[in-house]
Design an enzyme around this catalytic site. Structure first.
Site, PDB file in Angstrom:
ATOM      1  N   HIS A  44      42.296  -3.047 115.036  1.00  9.96           N
ATOM      2  CA  HIS A  44      42.506  -1.752 115.837  1.00  9.96           C
ATOM      3  C   HIS A  44      43.827  -1.033 115.351  1.00  9.96           C
ATOM      4  O   HIS A  44      44.859  -1.413 115.871  1.00  9.96           O
ATOM      5  CB  HIS A  44      42.299  -1.509 117.213  1.00  9.96           C
ATOM      6  N   HIS A  86      47.298   8.184 115.685  1.00  6.33           N
ATOM      7  CA  HIS A  86      46.193   8.541 116.554  1.00  6.33           C
ATOM      8  C   HIS A  86      46.302   9.743 117.311  1.00  6.33           C
ATOM      9  O   HIS A  86      45.376  10.520 117.410  1.00  6.33           O
ATOM     10  CB  HIS A  86      46.282   7.394 117.592  1.00  6.33           C
TER      11      HIS A  86
END
Length: 296
Positions: A44, A86
């Site tokens: 991730h 992100h």
């Protein structure tokens, strides 16, 4: 006889090539397939439990820790370049401030994307993390090449209407999708069904994953599953929202399920027992240990 034998050899070789090509497709001939029995260890934002997220250092560490995919969240600069980040703002993971959409790539490249991690996690700090830059999608692919696999998320596609076309351009350029692409090198995910449907319309061979957010315990109807199967081969959602019955329903409908964000070994074990086909983790080394202990 020699001419006949030579012709037979050529025919056999062509048949084998066709068979191999066919095996890289779904039964409907539209999308590259993935082994549904493979448990995917998705690093991730890279191995972001050990290094600054969405930096080349985190991606490199993720591969060293046996992550199967490099996960890349996409934002887009003012001058149309896809970068790995992100948030829509640079504030959290750099020393800068502002929206990505209002900054050029040159401005983004001046930011320090690593020192924040050293300050937030002094026990994992490393001198070389200070001064790390924000990578572009092309830089990531250039660094890790076609030998790696990429799990890419289109973030805030409503903010960046040209994101889908630019993503496909980059993937075609580096032969990660298209007629000369190796199988299963890319998965594209999004919370936006519109984003995925646009990609599917542009190229129905790109494997897609529909992300779903639940504010309550997860439920999904047969109609919702049927709609998702029209363009995607799996779903992703928070592991805290799902239960065994949910996972079983997804799997019974021949969809993959990759929950996020799973960082404890106990949670990893439970989800694997339920039948998930992979998961996102900040600690791919932990998931690798769990998978090895189970023989998966």
């Amino acid at each position: 006889m020699k001419k006949i034998s030579y012709s037979l050899v050529i025919l056999l070789m062509l048949s084998l090539v066709f068979l191999l090509y066919s095996n890289l497709k779904f039964g409907n001939g539209e999308r590259s397939t993935l082994n549904s029995n493979e448990i995917l260890n998705v690093a991730h934002r890279g191995a972001s439990g050990h290094a600054p997220e969405h930096t080349l250092a985190a991606y490199e560490l993720g591969e060293q820790m046996k992550g199967d995919f490099i996960e890349v969240d996409l934002q887009m600069t003012e001058d149309g370049v896809l970068i790995a980040m992100h948030d829509e703002r640079v504030d959290r993971t750099t020393d800068g401030s502002g929206l990505v959409k209002d900054m050029t790539l040159a401005e983004i490249k001046q930011l320090d994307a690593g020192s924040w991690f050293n300050e937030a996690y002094p026990d994992k700090a490393k001198p070389e993390y200070a001064g790390l830059t924000v990578p572009t999608l092309e830089e990531i692919i250039g660094e890790f090449g076609r030998g790696s696999r990429y799990y890419i998320e289109t973030k805030a596609p409503n903010v960046y209407p040209e994101m889908q076309e630019e993503l496909l351009r980059v993937l075609y350029k580096h032969k990660l999708i298209g007629s000369n692409a190796a199988s299963s090198k890319v998965l594209v995910q999004s919370f936006s069904a519109d984003s995925l449907l646009e990609i599917h319309e542009l190229d129905p061979e790109v494997p897609l994953i529909q992300l779903i957010s639940y504010s309550e315990p997860a439920t999904i109807t047969d109609q919702e599953i049927s709609a998702i199967k029209e363009y995607a081969l799996g779903i992703g959602t928070s592991y805290t929202s799902i239960d065994k019955e949910y996972v079983e329903k997804i799997r019974e409908n021949e969809l993959m399920i990759h929950p996020f964000l799973v960082n404890s070994k106990a949670d990893m074990e439970r989800l694997l027992d339920w039948g998930v086909t992979g998961m996102f983790t900040n600690f791919p080394d932990r998931l690798d240990e769990v998978l090895k202990s189970r023989g998966d």
